[in-house]
Write a protein that holds these residues in place. Sequence first.
Motif, PDB file in Angstrom:
ATOM      1  N   GLU A 286      15.492  24.997  12.542  1.00 56.35           N
ATOM      2  CA  GLU A 286      15.514  25.903  11.493  1.00 56.35           C
ATOM      3  C   GLU A 286      15.136  25.261  10.244  1.00 56.35           C
ATOM      4  O   GLU A 286      15.555  24.182  10.150  1.00 56.35           O
ATOM      5  CB  GLU A 286      17.073  26.429  11.548  1.00 56.35           C
ATOM      6  CG  GLU A 286      17.405  26.921  12.669  1.00 56.35           C
ATOM      7  CD  GLU A 286      18.889  27.376  12.739  1.00 56.35           C
ATOM      8  OE1 GLU A 286      19.422  27.117  11.974  1.00 56.35           O
ATOM      9  OE2 GLU A 286      19.077  27.687  13.886  1.00 56.35           O
ATOM     10  N   TYR A 298      16.869  21.815   8.289  1.00 56.73           N
ATOM     11  CA  TYR A 298      18.201  21.525   8.327  1.00 56.73           C
ATOM     12  C   TYR A 298      19.007  21.595   9.767  1.00 56.73           C
ATOM     13  O   TYR A 298      20.378  21.506   9.923  1.00 56.73           O
ATOM     14  CB  TYR A 298      19.026  22.484   7.321  1.00 56.73           C
ATOM     15  CG  TYR A 298      18.966  23.941   7.761  1.00 56.73           C
ATOM     16  CD1 TYR A 298      17.953  24.688   7.471  1.00 56.73           C
ATOM     17  CD2 TYR A 298      19.990  24.573   8.759  1.00 56.73           C
ATOM     18  CE1 TYR A 298      17.981  26.039   8.063  1.00 56.73           C
ATOM     19  CE2 TYR A 298      20.051  25.622   8.785  1.00 56.73           C
ATOM     20  CZ  TYR A 298      18.782  26.566   8.532  1.00 56.73           C
ATOM     21  OH  TYR A 298      18.638  27.955   9.295  1.00 56.73           O
ATOM     22  N   ASP A 299      18.295  22.196  10.947  1.00 55.91           N
ATOM     23  CA  ASP A 299      19.026  22.169  11.951  1.00 55.91           C
ATOM     24  C   ASP A 299      18.079  22.090  13.440  1.00 55.91           C
ATOM     25  O   ASP A 299      17.142  22.763  13.136  1.00 55.91           O
ATOM     26  CB  ASP A 299      19.980  23.670  12.043  1.00 55.91           C
ATOM     27  CG  ASP A 299      20.804  23.702  13.344  1.00 55.91           C
ATOM     28  OD1 ASP A 299      21.160  22.554  13.612  1.00 55.91           O
ATOM     29  OD2 ASP A 299      21.093  24.687  13.604  1.00 55.91           O
TER      30      ASP A 299
HETATM   31 MG   LIG Z   1      21.445  26.678  12.847  1.00 53.94          MG
END
Ligand SMILES: [Mg+2]
Length: 339
Positions: A286, A298-299
């Motif tokens: 993500e 960030y993910d």
């Molecule tokens: Mg996420």
Amino acid sequence: MTLRTADRPTVYILHENPEWLPPFTRALDEAGVPWVDWELSSGSIDLTQAPPEGIFWSRLSASSPSRGHAHAKEVARSVLRWVEAAGRRVINGSGVVEFEVSKVAQYVALAAEGFDVPRTVAVFGREELVERAQTLPAPFITKHNQGGKGLGVRRFDSQEDFAAYATGDDFEEPIDGVTLLQEHLVAAEPFVTRAEFIGGRFVYAVRVDTSGGTFELCPAEACAVPPAGFAPAVCEVPGAEASQPIELQAPAPLFTERTEITAAHPLIVRLEAFLAARGIEIAGVEFFETADGRVVPYDINTNTNYSPDVEAANGYRAANAVSALLAGELAERYLAAAV
Ligand SMILES: [Mg+2]
Ligand SMILES: Nc1ncnc2c1ncn2[C@@H]1O[C@H](COP(=O)(O)OP(=O)(O)OP(=O)(O)O)[C@@H](O)[C@H]1O
């Protein structure tokens, strides 16, 4: 109870949420690929015995403790070490589990490769929370190191609000004791993007509409409609009352494909190299595109679920691609297998 084994080379799926399996097991069944699932909540292994022959695919999810499986990551670590030591082919193996259960691991690895990651302070225990928050300008957010489902994601608009939360009874204890304090990113438009990779290759990117304010972004069908007898997902919502969890009853956020993002997109090219270097074969990454022009991953989700809405529109079947990857690995190693 021991873990079930098949009498021929088989695809073993390690997971702890049966709700998320049907799209994959359907695809495997359609392709005639034998599979067995190992739930990472109970069972046993005899370390003096060799693991069964087959291909192992880990779908350990960071959010497993939220389904009552607090020890799933320890079970995954144990089982994966066992099968890896015996030389079995594993997709998303023990090294990948460490990324799944630690956003610290994700951020430091991404930063080391030059990605622009959110400025983050990891706080161990509660003692230094208030003090370390002073190093971040408000608004800032909190999240859990071992997250998933937006666990512990809250926005704070002042140090006072945060101090009250961090020292009060409402504080959400992270399962591993690690709370992340993070700069609040402002998207240029109200969406985040999730880029899906299968077999290490980009497949498509999904625009996730965040205008509803939710931090829970699971695209799986199983997440959209809470199963009977289960409470709806409890999520955190940013904004005025942001430090209070609310119950999400509304439909899931809108997922649509971003067709303009292709494998040639500079971020995607770099992410493919990043994932390859770390043996992450199946993932959804993500990222934010911020109002001030930053592109910020960030993910990294290594237990990915695919949006039926997106695939109804684009005709792609990610579950079939995963099934083909597993079938190919099984056939490559066990030529006599009936695949
Ligand atoms: Mg996420
Ligand atoms: N630094 C940030 N600034 C603003 N919003 C954020 C930030 N980090 C996360 N969010 C929002 O919260 C959502 C959940 O955050 P994140 O993906 O880090 O948590 P998670 O627990 O891994 O969730 P999931 O399993 O649903 O992906 C993000 O998709 C995004 O909408």
